[in-house]
Write a protein that holds these residues in place. Structure first.
Motif, PDB file in Angstrom:
ATOM      1  N   CYS A  42       0.845  -1.210   0.000  1.00 23.35           N
ATOM      2  CA  CYS A  42       0.000   0.000   0.000  1.00 23.35           C
ATOM      3  C   CYS A  42       0.874   1.250   0.000  1.00 23.35           C
ATOM      4  O   CYS A  42       0.625   2.188  -0.761  1.00 23.35           O
ATOM      5  CB  CYS A  42      -0.926   0.009   1.221  1.00 23.35           C
ATOM      6  SG  CYS A  42      -2.293  -1.165   1.118  1.00 23.35           S
TER       7      CYS A  42
ATOM      8  N   MET B 275      -9.494  -3.399   5.281  1.00 21.62           N
ATOM      9  CA  MET B 275      -8.829  -2.101   5.396  1.00 21.62           C
ATOM     10  C   MET B 275      -9.595  -1.061   4.590  1.00 21.62           C
ATOM     11  O   MET B 275     -10.107  -1.355   3.515  1.00 21.62           O
ATOM     12  CB  MET B 275      -7.405  -2.170   4.838  1.00 21.62           C
ATOM     13  CG  MET B 275      -6.535  -3.208   5.458  1.00 21.62           C
ATOM     14  SD  MET B 275      -4.949  -3.340   4.626  1.00 21.62           S
ATOM     15  CE  MET B 275      -4.025  -2.178   5.583  1.00 21.62           C
TER      16      MET B 275
ATOM     17  N   ILE C 223      -3.583   3.969   4.572  1.00 18.39           N
ATOM     18  CA  ILE C 223      -4.466   3.105   5.345  1.00 18.39           C
ATOM     19  C   ILE C 223      -5.122   3.964   6.416  1.00 18.39           C
ATOM     20  O   ILE C 223      -4.442   4.479   7.299  1.00 18.39           O
ATOM     21  CB  ILE C 223      -3.691   1.939   5.979  1.00 18.39           C
ATOM     22  CG1 ILE C 223      -3.027   1.091   4.899  1.00 18.39           C
ATOM     23  CG2 ILE C 223      -4.622   1.092   6.854  1.00 18.39           C
ATOM     24  CD1 ILE C 223      -1.996   0.104   5.437  1.00 18.39           C
TER      25      ILE C 223
ATOM     26  N   LEU D 253      -8.845   2.369   2.650  1.00 24.92           N
ATOM     27  CA  LEU D 253      -7.707   3.078   2.073  1.00 24.92           C
ATOM     28  C   LEU D 253      -8.158   4.390   1.473  1.00 24.92           C
ATOM     29  O   LEU D 253      -9.279   4.495   0.961  1.00 24.92           O
ATOM     30  CB  LEU D 253      -7.063   2.241   0.966  1.00 24.92           C
ATOM     31  CG  LEU D 253      -6.645   0.828   1.322  1.00 24.92           C
ATOM     32  CD1 LEU D 253      -6.233   0.081   0.068  1.00 24.92           C
ATOM     33  CD2 LEU D 253      -5.523   0.846   2.333  1.00 24.92           C
TER      34      LEU D 253
END
Length: 89
Positions: A23, A46, A30, A48
């Motif tokens: 990421c 998650m 995040i 994002l």
């Protein structure tokens, strides 16, 4: 744009690190994460943020495909807007 990423697979050392590093390499921030173990199965979702990222959801999923193979996981990335619509009746 916000995205939702789901990660599942057999638990082992380094899953969170591999996903977070991928990421970061795509400048995907995040903003929220929840993970749990269900027996020997690792699950994580998650949220994002891609507003400052020079990447697309397609590019992010392609990057995560490399993580899937190296870590033996299932990883899915989708727009948060689509995720919300799919889960709203």
């Amino acid at each position: 744009m916000k995205a939702i990423m789901t990660v599942t697979g057999i638990d082992h050392t380094g899953i969170i690190a591999a996903v977070a590093n991928a990421c970061a390499a795509q400048n995907a921030n995040i903003t929220n994460v929840s993970q749990t173990l269900m027996g020997s199965y690792f699950t994580m979702i998650m949220q994002l943020e891609l507003d400052d990222a020079p990447t697309s959801l397609t590019n992010l999923q392609e990057t995560m495909t490399e993580v899937e193979h190296s870590q033996n996981l299932e990883i899915r990335v989708q727009s948060e807007a689509i995720f919300n619509v799919m889960h709203t009746l």
